[in-house]
Design an enzyme around this catalytic site. Sequence first.
Site, PDB file in Angstrom:
ATOM      1  N   SER A  36     -29.419 -20.793  96.145  1.00  4.59           N
ATOM      2  CA  SER A  36     -29.456 -22.079  96.840  1.00  4.59           C
ATOM      3  C   SER A  36     -30.285 -22.046  98.117  1.00  4.59           C
ATOM      4  O   SER A  36     -30.694 -23.104  98.610  1.00  4.59           O
ATOM      5  CB  SER A  36     -28.035 -22.550  97.172  1.00  4.59           C
ATOM      6  OG  SER A  36     -27.355 -21.580  97.947  1.00  4.59           O
ATOM      7  N   ASP A 319     -24.411 -27.143 106.323  1.00  6.43           N
ATOM      8  CA  ASP A 319     -23.081 -27.353 105.753  1.00  6.43           C
ATOM      9  C   ASP A 319     -22.277 -26.069 105.990  1.00  6.43           C
ATOM     10  O   ASP A 319     -22.553 -25.357 106.947  1.00  6.43           O
ATOM     11  CB  ASP A 319     -23.156 -27.762 104.272  1.00  6.43           C
ATOM     12  CG  ASP A 319     -23.919 -26.746 103.417  1.00  6.43           C
ATOM     13  OD1 ASP A 319     -24.065 -25.581 103.841  1.00  6.43           O
ATOM     14  OD2 ASP A 319     -24.370 -27.111 102.315  1.00  6.43           O
ATOM     15  N   HIS A 322     -25.034 -23.077 104.288  1.00  5.12           N
ATOM     16  CA  HIS A 322     -26.499 -23.062 104.302  1.00  5.12           C
ATOM     17  C   HIS A 322     -27.052 -23.380 105.688  1.00  5.12           C
ATOM     18  O   HIS A 322     -26.545 -24.268 106.373  1.00  5.12           O
ATOM     19  CB  HIS A 322     -27.041 -24.062 103.281  1.00  5.12           C
ATOM     20  CG  HIS A 322     -26.541 -23.797 101.896  1.00  5.12           C
ATOM     21  ND1 HIS A 322     -25.465 -24.480 101.357  1.00  5.12           N
ATOM     22  CD2 HIS A 322     -26.961 -22.915 100.958  1.00  5.12           C
ATOM     23  CE1 HIS A 322     -25.248 -24.017 100.131  1.00  5.12           C
ATOM     24  NE2 HIS A 322     -26.131 -23.076  99.866  1.00  5.12           N
TER      25      HIS A 322
END
Length: 363
Positions: A36, A319, A322
Amino acid sequence: MGKSWWWVIAALFMVALQQIAEGYQQLPCYFIFGDSLADNGNNNFLDTLAKVNYAPYGIDFPFGPTGRFTNGRTTVDVIAELLGFQNFIPPFATASGTDILFGVNYASGSAGIRNETGQQLGERVPLDMQLEHHQTTILDLVDILGTTWATEWYLSRCLYSVGMGNNDYLNNYFLPEYYNTSKEYTLQQFTQLLIQQYTQQLKTLYDYGARKIALFGVGQIGCTPGSIEKYGTNGSTCVEIMEEASQLFNKKLKSVVEELNANLTDAKFIYINYYAIGADSSVLNFKDSSSGCCPVAIDGECIANQIPCKNRTEFAFWDSYHPTEAVNKFIGERSYSALEPSDAYPFDISHLVLLNLQDAAYK
C-alpha cells in the site's frame, strides 16, 4: 535481426538523447512492486477492504482519489518525478498500449511476500502474482518492440523498485487471530522464511530481465498510530517487538543485497533504508506523529468523505498506518539522493540509474 528492429533501436536512442538533453527521463522505464505504500490504484478493482479510491484520500493529489493510500503523492511517485518522468507510472490494472514502455506499477495494498498475507482483508496481489503480471507486461513489450532480444535490451536499462515485507508482519505474523505463523515460528524463524522466499522472488525478477533493482526495507511498523493503539507500548515510544521485527528483516535484506550482487554480476541491487530515513523525517518538526490526519474507521483507514486536518504538512501520518505526502516526499528524495551514508547501500538510486552495467568495474 531484421532491418525494422534497427529503426526501433535508432528511434529509442534518439528519444533517450532528446529527453536527456532536455532534462527529462534518466532511463526508459520504471517498474514498481510493493504494497500500500506504493499502490496507485491496483486494488480499486478488487473485492477488498484495502482500497482507498474515495475522498479524503488524494485531497492533495492532482487527480483526486486514485487508490493511493495517502493525501497526495507516494514515495515512488516522488522518485518517478526525480527520474524525469513526465507522467506518473500507471497501475497494472489500467496500463495499456505504449504506456507500458515507460513502466508499470504492480503494487497492491495489504500484499506481502507470502501469498496468504492480507487475506483477512480480501483480495490482493501478492508478490508472486505481481511477478506474473510483469510477465504479461513483458509479452506485451515483445509485441511492441518486435523481438525478445529487443525487449531484454530495453528492460536491462530500466529501474525496478521493490518494497515488501511490511504486511507479512502487520497483516500476518502479528495477527494471531487470523494467522498461525506466530504460533508455528519464532520471530527469527519467520523472518528467515520471509527472506528465503523473497530472495527467490528477486532472482525470478532478475530472470525476467531486471538489472537495476532498488529494494526498500521495512519501515517503523511498530511506530504507526494503528500499531500503538492495537498493541500498546508498555511505556516505550513504539511497539518494541514490531520494531525488532523491522530491524531484523532489514539486516537480513541488506545481506541479501550483498549476496545477489556477488552472484548476479551483470545486475546491481541496492538497499534503501526506509526505516532510518523515515525516522529522520522527524527533522520536519511534525506537530503530531501520534495520530492520523483524517478521522479513521476501525480498520485504520480514513472514513469516506470526512474532513481531514487542514495543516497536513504538519502531520507524519495520514491515516493509522500510512504516511502523509510530506513524509513520502522526504523519503523519496533521500532514496534518490542519499543525505547520510546509511540511507542507501552500496549507493542511492541516482547512482544506480546512471550505472553502466557493461563496465567491468561494476561486475
